[in-house]
Design a protein around this motif. Structure first.
Motif: not given
Lengths: 230, 230, 230, 230
Positions: C65-79
């Motif tokens: 088992l190993s965790p997979v983190l969420p991905t974020f998209t950078r928008m002008e108002y944040g992640l």
């Protein structure tokens, strides 16, 4: 309630704040501040003292908890704990509707093991701790403090009661705060979070990738912490 | 008790400290220190070795626990665990009132799975682990260690007992430490905190916002870790 | 066991490592590396891919088992999260004494809610999940995966069983790994640690002191996140 | 489900995002950004607002949770909490198959203690909270909100129900979301993680090694946080 909490914080004089600097950021010397302040400011750690209690405000008294971190001494071979962390409990007597007298507060500092008995307290269990704040000093025995946690009759909470007998001031005080199941659940959860910090294990487990990267390149020197040591 | 803990730490010689550097900050080479020391100092991670144990001091022996982090090897494609983390138990025999002989200590290193059986131990359960510290060496079988955790008769705690039979030194030692419910609750809580660090998952879950920011810009390359892989 | 774990890691080719980069540090582009590498190196976060699994090795298969983190998209108002995190399970069939065939692995990615049912699984409970890795593609329905967790008869553990019916390859595989209570306790504890990271809440709760310092200076703009919003 | 979550996030206008900036990174002023942006970028904390909810999407409504950190005011003697953290619940009514109307959302902010009653909720327990979002304003009493959590008949989950009576808009709404045991386990685990952050204790326990190193050099000044204070 929340507002009550803040207003009571605001009532304290700066002096009392200084006396109550319970958190890990306390005592950053100006020297440290100025020398590494810029970097620290980018990570939010030159905040100086941090006042973040969990507080409950009841009819006769308030109870506030906040963690106190261990202190470390720098040796040539690394950091060594020289002062244990603890969980500080602060009781303030009520002096009116949602007003609490900060100057008459009473403190009780729980060790890691005392915290363990609170974390493992069952709904019908009770526990009691006895402290002598001037133990090993010339005033030993002059002040006796005892903290009692006992379940309410309906089993829907606990009474937390601090008794302080002070022979020097000839005072005998007792402050009791009833806790609901919800309030006690917050205390259990927050104290479980704080416990590893109080024993300093967060220091053993932080920033390891670099150091471990180093370690793995000199595995030979790691025999030392295998079980085979004599 | 606390003081006892510190004094017993102080009793160890530097050499024994070096042999017992159990924590993650151990083995920061001077090279690493000087090259990246300045930055590290701003986050408090050039602390070198960190000595933060949870210790209990009883009549016949003391028991100290501290986490040992996994080590990683740097490959061109990233970091790979090459040495598992563990929870190190150190037993020291008593040699007088609250005096413990650091030089006669015995170590027992629990794996993540052995830690799991302690974390899940019920009030009436017991468990036993057998280790051969020189397994796969020419001395295999010469030293047999077994750790037993069994409930006390009154059900208010556990006995933790380490037996070491050393055929090379012709010694046969047994060190037993009784634990209260509160002390065992601290161990359960602190070991639950340490477990993810021992298996290295804190490395998988730190500093992700930047890297994930990158990831999301090249989602195409992420198909690789979808379930669809053959 | 531990050694077995490492050797099996070593067996994978670089290519398979690249395909299996499951952790948060994966996909740090060289650009990111070079632009902010120096700083990151001081905090250990330019580690690139990190391989830290919790693995059990049994007679017929291994489970990691190993965790997979969420991905974020950078928008002008944040992640903003644009790809949910998950817990990746990897099954490898045994091909000899403590040898496992990395190339024949089967993956199963648990969502946060699926992880919740594992964390809350009682000693006599069982659960089953069905996945179609090519859902919403032209291959929808061609591959059916199901993961079953069921208690052993003696109640001292669980069987974790992955069935994969692949109509494209005309294969029908079933890989089963028995887990002891201790191994399952590690999984529960480690997955409870990983869960807040998988849903991205560690991003909501990090580095707040500076930002909050800012916030408190412009409290007016904070009305927006009060309950009064219409 | 996951995709549904993202699409519904995408539906919100930038304005609604600004109104819903619930996370700790909110309100990093451009000033802060430019002055310390470079350093922060290396630790991933100039992410501005972060949108990471745990959301469940059911037939009649969706429920999303995300933590709101406390705010601190910088005083000459350090940081003081001046606005309590909370757990924000957002209900959105369904307006079609897996479509939820972001503009018609209803918010309910749980305090640390209210969170404690959810964390300690037994499988057959229920709880109810009443809020007046305009308490202490001229609109006091005009809007009454109540959140009810009650077990399902089969005992395999809970109903979470928000009722909002708005006398100003002459509206009376009720939004109910059923939760499975697995979904509630995620909420319990994630809220237990968030709780210490909501009360600000992570600020008391971060970056201590340097500050503590300082502290230990001036132990004299530490008498102040011993129990002996009057």
């Amino acid at each position: 309630m929340r507002r009550g909490c803040l207003s009571s914080l605001l009532k304290g004089s700066n002096l009392s704040y200084l006396r109550d600097a319970l958190c890990g950021h306390a005592y950053v010397t100006n020297a440290a501040y100025s020398s590494i302040g810029h970097k620290l400011s980018s990570t939010g750690s030159i905040t100086g003292r941090v006042f973040a209690d969990y507080s409950v405000y009841k009819g006769k008294a308030s109870l506030s908890l906040s963690p106190v971190l261990p202190t470390f001494t720098r040796m040539e071979y690394g950091l060594r704990v020289d002062r244990q962390g603890k969980m500080m409990l602060r009781f303030c007597p009520a002096v009116g509707d949602r007003k609490y007298d900060w100057e008459k507060k009473q403190l009780f500092a729980l060790s890691a093991t005392e915290l363990g008995s609170i974390i493992s307290l069952g709904p019908k269990d009770s526990c009691e701790f006895f402290h002598d704040p001037s133990m090993k000093s010339s005033n030993a025995g002059q002040v006796r403090k005892s903290l009692t946690i006992s379940p309410t009759q309906d089993g829907n909470g606990y009474f937390v009661s601090l008794s302080v007998v002070n022979n020097l001031l000839r005072t005998n005080e007792r402050l009791t705060v009833p806790l609901t199941t919800a309030e006690f659940a917050v205390i259990k959860t927050a104290c479980s979070f704080a416990l590893p910090h109080i024993i300093g294990w967060d220091q053993c487990t932080s920033h390891q990738s670099t150091t471990n990267g180093e370690k793995s390149w000199k595995a030979g020197s790691l025999d030392s912490d295998s079980e085979w040591n004599r």
